[in-house]
Design a protein around this motif. Structure first.
Motif, PDB file in Angstrom:
ATOM      1  N   ARG A 159      33.123  38.884  59.625  1.00  0.00           N
ATOM      2  CA  ARG A 159      33.490  39.684  58.462  1.00  0.00           C
ATOM      3  C   ARG A 159      34.863  40.329  58.652  1.00  0.00           C
ATOM      4  N   ASP A 171      38.155  39.867  56.295  1.00  0.00           N
ATOM      5  CA  ASP A 171      38.702  40.977  55.530  1.00  0.00           C
ATOM      6  C   ASP A 171      40.107  41.353  55.987  1.00  0.00           C
ATOM      7  N   GLU A 176      42.116  43.617  50.669  1.00  0.00           N
ATOM      8  CA  GLU A 176      40.858  43.126  51.224  1.00  0.00           C
ATOM      9  C   GLU A 176      40.055  42.408  50.145  1.00  0.00           C
ATOM     10  N   ARG A 183      38.804  38.489  50.269  1.00  0.00           N
ATOM     11  CA  ARG A 183      37.414  38.041  50.136  1.00  0.00           C
ATOM     12  C   ARG A 183      37.291  36.993  49.028  1.00  0.00           C
TER      13      ARG A 183
END
Length: 744
Positions: free
Chosen positions: A188, A192, A230, A234
């Motif tokens: 993750r 990000d 961010e 994504r």
């Protein structure tokens, strides 16, 4: 004889000097101060040297520790480059790559050769729960057993789409990163942030040993422009390119243990990733000289490095310099104390020794005067001329023999230069001649003898032999020239040279005569031989058996005469006409094989040779001719059609002893000397063809080369000819090979 008076002032002064010498040799306060100061300086130098050496070793430890961390950082940067290269390849392929395309990319990347320590390189996709069935169905079109594992409770999926090399990483295919906290957190964070990240400590599913490891992630996005937030990252996220690492294998690829003097331990938070600080490691030191800790940020994690000096570092850093300084300082202090004590003792002994030396000096002075008188008597009565001179060639002594040689008195010769009596030598030449002494200026060293002309007082010159010897005196060096009149010897040498020249001319005349005589005598013999053949052909119908036998006898006598002329010519040239065959080294066995081949004995004869022949190496000629004549004679004069001939060899310190023995009819004692003479045969030439020159040539060749030949024989018991052959030849052959007369 003089005596010392105790009341004499000189005697009293000597007593006072002796007392002062004895007092000077005692140990005083100044001596102890010197020893104490020297000891203090030694301790101070030891302390400073020890501190400097330790600081230098500490600095080396810091540098090597920094090098290790820098090397690890550089290697991680290269791994990152490989992952970004994979992301770039996916982006260039439209944001997607099949397993086959990824395999071709990994093959070109050559990760196992270019990136040692890496376990592989693969692709990770992010899936929503509703996309999973379609994704699995699509993958099973090419890989029937593909599945996402293991099950978990997260609401997202991060399966490994492909990884190369698949052979060693097959367990990781389809593995879902979401099943484990460290993997999911790093995935993750990579998505990000858009930066490369590594996971916290994990255990790879493909690691059968279950040792610590980690994953290295870089993201790739579906748009060309970098995402600025961010949320946009994504939205545009395509997946991850990742590399799995087993920590032990990674460190083995990065750092070779056998090339390091430091041990390292790496931790991530409270988890130990890699450890060399344990017994059994090759470079483990339970009590390291130095230890330091470093915390280094690596791609979103903080790695703690615990670096310690190993046993090899201790061995390399060991320095004996401070100890040597202390040891040598103490030794110097002990030597100083010993010196002062010995000085005290020496001063006490010096007075007694001085008295002894005074008495000995008086005795030596008397002996020296006696030796001088004896030397003077030897010089004055020597048969050779003797002159003493200094380094400027100025004469200081001239004995009576010199006076007679040069016709000048010693009084007139002293003070003149030596070059006065040697007109061929200038002053510089004479100095160079003096320097040709064999070695140094030590007393008794002699120059090489040199022949030259001496100059008589009346102006005439005569031949002399000059030799110079140096004589070392207490204050200088003199040179003694020994001069010998060699006028008569030189005249004899000139006469000998003239005789030698005349002998060489005579030998040349003899050679020419022998050749011309042989040629002129052979010419009519050839005419007779040819005429007999023509006569027999023209009158063949008128010839009967008797006339044919007479013609055959005539031609046989012609051939015998030709053979006799050839042998005479060869005999006259023996020892004087030497060619390259006399300088051709050959092994003894090969020599015997050549001779036996040349003899070509009938089938009924057996020729045996000694095993010693393989041990020697000699020049081929004239040994081959000598042995050939002896063996062929044994075959030719044998009274039977079968026989045995033995060739033996004995090796002594100076000579080889060759022997040729047969089982023929033998030779009576009264003919032993006759067989070595020219034109002598023991059987009629009509029965045994020969010139009677063979043994004469054998004897001449053997004696010319410094040997001797002998005969042992009894009628009916065979004969044995044996001869000595010097291992060092006495005859001079131009370019004679050194192996002549050597033993292998």
């Amino acid at each position: 004889m003089e005596t010392f008076d105790p009341g004499d002032s000189d005697f009293s002064g000597q007593i006072q000097q002796r007392a002062q010498l004895q007092n000077a040799g005692s140990l005083h306060r100044i001596h102890w101060l010197i020893i104490g100061a020297s000891l203090a300086l030694t301790i101070a130098a030891w302390y400073v040297a020890r501190s400097q050496v330790r600081e230098k070793i500490r600095e080396r430890f810091r540098n090597e520790a920094g090098d290790i961390i820098e090397l690890i950082s550089e290697r991680m940067a290269k791994y990152e480059e490989a992952l970004w290269a994979g992301a770039a390849a996916i982006h260039a392929n439209g944001g997607d790559m099949s397993p086959q395309q990824w395999r071709r990319f990994a093959t070109k990347l050559r990760i196992e050769q270019r990136y040692p320590g890496i376990n592989g390189i693969g692709i990770v996709n992010q899936l929503a729960p509703e996309d999973v069935p379609a994704f699995i169905a699509e993958q099973r079109l090419e890989r029937l057993d593909f599945s996402i594992h293991p099950p978990h409770s997260e609401n997202e999926y991060w399966p490994i789409l492909c990884i190369e090399p698949i052979k060693t990483n097959c367990k990781a295919l389809g593995l879902d990163m979401a099943h484990e906290h460290n993997r999911l957190t790093a995935a993750r964070k990579t998505r990000d942030s858009g930066d490369a990240q590594i996971t916290g400590p994990i255990v790879l599913v493909q690691d059968d040993e279950h040792t610590p490891g980690f994953l290295f992630f870089v993201p790739y996005y579906l748009r060309d422009l970098p995402a600025s937030s961010e949320a946009s990252r994504r939205r545009d996220f395509g997946g991850l390119v990742y590399a799995p690492f087993i920590m032990n294998r990674l460190m083995l690829g990065m750092l070779r243990k056998e090339r390091r003097d430091l041990g390292i331990q790496i931790s991530d938070a409270d988890t130990l990733l890699y450890d060399e600080h344990k017994p059994g490691e090759p470079n483990f030191d339970p009590d390291p000289l130095f230890q330091d800790n470093f915390e280094i940020p690596f791609y979103g994690r903080i790695w703690r490095f615990d670096i310690r000096a190993g046993s090899s570092f201790r061995a390399d850093a060991a320095s004996r310099q401070p100890l040597l300084i202390l040891l040598f300082g103490i030794i110097i202090d002990i030597m100083l104390l010993t010196f002062f004590l010995l000085l005290n003792r020496a001063n006490r002994q010096s007075v007694a020794f001085a008295d002894t030396m005074t008495t000995a000096f008086q005795s030596k002075t008397i002996a020296l005067r006696d030796n001088e008188l004896r030397l003077r008597a030897v010089i004055e009565n020597a048969a050779d001329g003797i002159a003493l001179f200094d380094h400027e060639q100025v004469i200081e002594d001239f004995n009576p023999a010199c006076e007679a040689l040069f016709g000048v008195t010693a009084a007139n010769a002293v003070g003149k230069k030596m070059t006065t009596f040697f007109p061929v030598l200038t002053r510089g030449d004479f100095r160079d001649y003096m320097n040709t002494r064999k070695s140094g200026d030590d007393e008794g060293q002699v120059s090489k003898s040199r022949e030259m002309k001496g100059l008589h007082e009346d102006g005439s010159e005569f031949d002399i032999d000059l030799q110079i010897r140096n004589v070392r005196l207490p204050d200088r060096v003199l040179y003694m020239a020994t001069i010998r009149n060699i006028t008569e010897r030189k005249a004899s040498e000139r006469r000998l040279e003239q005789y030698t020249h005349e002998l060489e001319r005579s030998n040349d005349d003899l050679d020419n005569f022998a050749y011309v005589a042989s040629h002129d005598l052979k010419a009519p013999l050839r005419v007779i031989d040819n005429a007999s053949v023509w006569l027999e052909e023209d009158l063949a119908e008128h010839f009967n058996a008797d006339t044919r036998e007479s013609m055959a006898l005539l031609r046989n006598r012609v051939r015998r005469m030709e053979k006799l002329l050839d042998d005479l010519l060869e005999y006259s040239r023996a020892g004087r006409k030497l060619d390259e065959r006399y300088n051709e080294p050959i092994n003894g066995n090969v020599l015997i094989e050549n001779v036996v081949t040349l003899v070509s004995a009938p089938d009924g004869f057996r020729i045996n040779s000694s095993a010693n022949f393989r041990l020697i190496e000699v020049n081929r000629m004239p040994l081959q001719q000598i042995l050939f004549n002896l063996i062929s004679n044994a075959v030719k004069h044998h009274h039977k059609t079968t026989g045995a001939i033995d060739i033996d060899l004995d090796i002594s310190q100076d000579d080889y002893i060759f022997g040729v023995a047969d089982d023929g009819p033998g030779i009576a004692v009264e003919f032993h000397a006759q067989v070595f003479k020219m034109f002598q045969t023991l059987q009629p030439r009509d029965r045994v063809e020969g010139s009677g020159m063979g043994l004469a040539m054998v004897k001449k060749n053997i004696e010319l080369f410094g040997g001797a030949i002998y005969l042992q024989s009894t009628p009916g018991e065979g004969s044995r000819f044996y001869f000595s052959w010097p291992r060092v030849q006495r005859i001079h052959v131009p370019g004679m090979h050194s192996v002549a007369g050597t033993q292998s």
